[in-house]
Design a protein around this motif. Structure first.
Motif, PDB file in Angstrom:
ATOM      1  N   TYR A 132      -2.190  -3.733  -7.989  1.00  0.00           N
ATOM      2  CA  TYR A 132      -2.661  -2.840  -6.928  1.00  0.00           C
ATOM      3  C   TYR A 132      -2.674  -1.381  -7.392  1.00  0.00           C
ATOM      4  CZ  TYR A 132      -3.327  -0.694  -2.379  1.00  0.00           C
ATOM      5  OH  TYR A 132      -3.841   0.043  -1.336  1.00  0.00           O
ATOM      6  N   ILE A 133      -1.673  -0.992  -8.181  1.00  0.00           N
ATOM      7  CA  ILE A 133      -1.648   0.373  -8.725  1.00  0.00           C
ATOM      8  C   ILE A 133      -2.858   0.611  -9.616  1.00  0.00           C
ATOM      9  CG2 ILE A 133      -0.425   1.868 -10.358  1.00  0.00           C
ATOM     10  CD1 ILE A 133       2.205   0.738  -9.205  1.00  0.00           C
ATOM     11  N   SER A 143       0.998   9.253  -6.521  1.00  0.00           N
ATOM     12  CA  SER A 143      -0.453   9.296  -6.369  1.00  0.00           C
ATOM     13  C   SER A 143      -1.111   8.563  -7.529  1.00  0.00           C
ATOM     14  CB  SER A 143      -0.929  10.748  -6.358  1.00  0.00           C
ATOM     15  OG  SER A 143      -0.744  11.321  -7.656  1.00  0.00           O
ATOM     16  N   PRO A 144      -2.359   8.120  -7.368  1.00  0.00           N
ATOM     17  CA  PRO A 144      -3.073   7.487  -8.477  1.00  0.00           C
ATOM     18  C   PRO A 144      -3.105   8.368  -9.728  1.00  0.00           C
ATOM     19  CG  PRO A 144      -4.242   7.100  -6.442  1.00  0.00           C
ATOM     20  CD  PRO A 144      -3.145   8.076  -6.130  1.00  0.00           C
ATOM     21  N   GLN A 167     -10.114   2.948  -8.222  1.00  0.00           N
ATOM     22  CA  GLN A 167     -10.803   3.355  -6.997  1.00  0.00           C
ATOM     23  C   GLN A 167     -10.833   4.871  -6.821  1.00  0.00           C
ATOM     24  OE1 GLN A 167     -12.486   0.404  -6.331  1.00  0.00           O
ATOM     25  NE2 GLN A 167     -12.306   1.135  -4.246  1.00  0.00           N
ATOM     26  N   ALA A 168      -9.806   5.553  -7.336  1.00  0.00           N
ATOM     27  CA  ALA A 168      -9.723   7.003  -7.170  1.00  0.00           C
ATOM     28  C   ALA A 168     -10.775   7.745  -7.985  1.00  0.00           C
ATOM     29  CB  ALA A 168      -8.321   7.494  -7.540  1.00  0.00           C
ATOM     30  N   TYR A 172      -5.664  -0.948  -9.501  1.00  0.00           N
ATOM     31  CA  TYR A 172      -6.837  -0.932  -8.613  1.00  0.00           C
ATOM     32  C   TYR A 172      -6.999   0.445  -7.988  1.00  0.00           C
ATOM     33  CZ  TYR A 172      -9.294  -1.736  -4.163  1.00  0.00           C
ATOM     34  OH  TYR A 172     -10.140  -1.648  -3.077  1.00  0.00           O
ATOM     35  N   GLN A 173      -5.898   1.051  -7.551  1.00  0.00           N
ATOM     36  CA  GLN A 173      -5.959   2.382  -6.944  1.00  0.00           C
ATOM     37  C   GLN A 173      -6.420   3.443  -7.948  1.00  0.00           C
ATOM     38  OE1 GLN A 173      -5.487   3.400  -3.582  1.00  0.00           O
ATOM     39  NE2 GLN A 173      -5.837   1.184  -3.468  1.00  0.00           N
ATOM     40  N   ARG A 184       0.810  -1.223   0.000  1.00  0.00           N
ATOM     41  CA  ARG A 184       0.000   0.000   0.000  1.00  0.00           C
ATOM     42  C   ARG A 184       0.846   1.278   0.000  1.00  0.00           C
ATOM     43  NH1 ARG A 184      -5.416  -1.219   1.222  1.00  0.00           N
ATOM     44  NH2 ARG A 184      -5.736  -3.346   1.966  1.00  0.00           N
ATOM     45  N   GLU A 193     -11.877  -4.386  -1.757  1.00  0.00           N
ATOM     46  CA  GLU A 193     -10.996  -4.852  -0.691  1.00  0.00           C
ATOM     47  C   GLU A 193     -11.319  -6.267  -0.235  1.00  0.00           C
ATOM     48  OE1 GLU A 193      -8.366  -3.269   0.994  1.00  0.00           O
ATOM     49  OE2 GLU A 193      -8.414  -1.739  -0.555  1.00  0.00           O
TER      50      GLU A 193
END
Length: 287
Positions: free
Chosen positions: A228-229, A164-165, A235-236, A231-232, A159, A266
């Motif tokens: 994960y990147i 930043s996203p 999500q952003a 996904y972020q 995490r 999540e």
């Protein structure tokens, strides 16, 4: 004389095996202080003791040790069942401190977007990203605190993103622009996500790597980190204006060059995607 030399060698071998047995018995005595918690460890130690014990010549002591091993194995069998119950309870209690729920049934437990596969026979666990999508850590000691510590430590690193996203989205756009240019495609057309991610990883490298491209200068981006990147970014909510991930066909999901699994939430739900496209015009030279 030949018989004497042979006897000496046999005695030497028996002496070596005896010393090993003594060390193993001492270790067993220490771990036996927690018979349930160390049930699987004690079982393995019994196997190790027996392996050396069978090499010794017949004697009263050997017979007594073999009888002792048989009795210990009976107690260990009972403690193993109790261990399974206590392991799950203790693991749930540890993750409850982090407001995280442990779900599932042995041997597979779901913890957030991770899957924990337990191997009670060998006393170890394997951690996966998503529903066994990517293997993360193998041979974790099957101890609640060890499992908890391994997952928490890995999750913290995962995490801790460097950018930043929004920054990652811009670099993803640049990588997409380079790929469509290479393939002679137009903006908005879809290309393989794996091709774009390859360019994306290259664009994360610092100047030192391009001057001297050796392993020590390369910043690694494992598939889990890339997933994960992405996904972020999703999500952003900053990519709604033009980024599209295209779902992979069923056949493509087994080919890691043709598809890429991305988290949806999540709880560990996710989707295999094969292609990516951007609707908006992209300037690959902009930072």
């Amino acid at each position: 004389m030949h018989d004497l030399h042979e006897s000496i060698e046999q005695l030497k071998k028996a002496s070596r095996e005896t010393r090993k047995i003594v060390k193993l018995l001492a270790l067993f005595a220490e771990d036996a202080a927690l018979p349930v918690e160390n049930a699987y460890i004690l079982e393995k130690q019994c196997t190790d003791i027996e392996k050396h014990l069978v090499t010794l010549p017949e004697s009263t002591l050997k017979n007594e040790l073999q009888q002792w091993l048989a009795a210990e194995r009976g107690r260990i069998a009972e403690n193993k069942e109790e261990f399974k119950i206590q392991f799950g309870q203790k693991l749930q209690a540890l993750f409850a401190q982090k407001n995280t729920t442990v779900k599932g049934q042995y041997p597979l437990l779901r913890i957030g977007f991770y899957t924990l596969k337990l191997d009670f026979e060998f006393g170890q666990a394997t951690l996966f990203f998503g529903p066994e999508i990517e293997k993360i850590i193998s041979r974790i000691t099957l101890h609640p605190q060890a499992v908890f510590g391994s997952i928490i430590s890995y999750d913290k690193k995962l995490r801790a993103l460097d950018h930043s996203p929004q920054e990652y989205l811009e670099r993803l756009k640049e990588a997409y622009a380079l790929v469509i240019r290479f393939h002679g495609k137009s903006l908005g057309e879809k290309v393989l996500l794996s091709d774009v991610l390859r360019e994306f990883v290259v664009r994360q490298q610092n100047k030192r790597f391009f001057i001297d491209p050796q392993k020590s200068h390369f910043t690694e981006f494992p598939r889990v980190r890339l997933a994960y990147i992405l996904y972020q970014i999703k999500q952003a909510g900053i990519a709604e204006h033009g980024l599209h991930f295209h779902v992979a066909t069923f056949d493509a999901t087994t080919d890691k060059l043709q598809s890429f699994w991305i988290l949806e939430n999540e709880q560990g739900e996710g989707t295999h995607y094969s292609h990516i496209s951007f609707e908006k015009r992209v300037d690959p030279h902009s930072q």
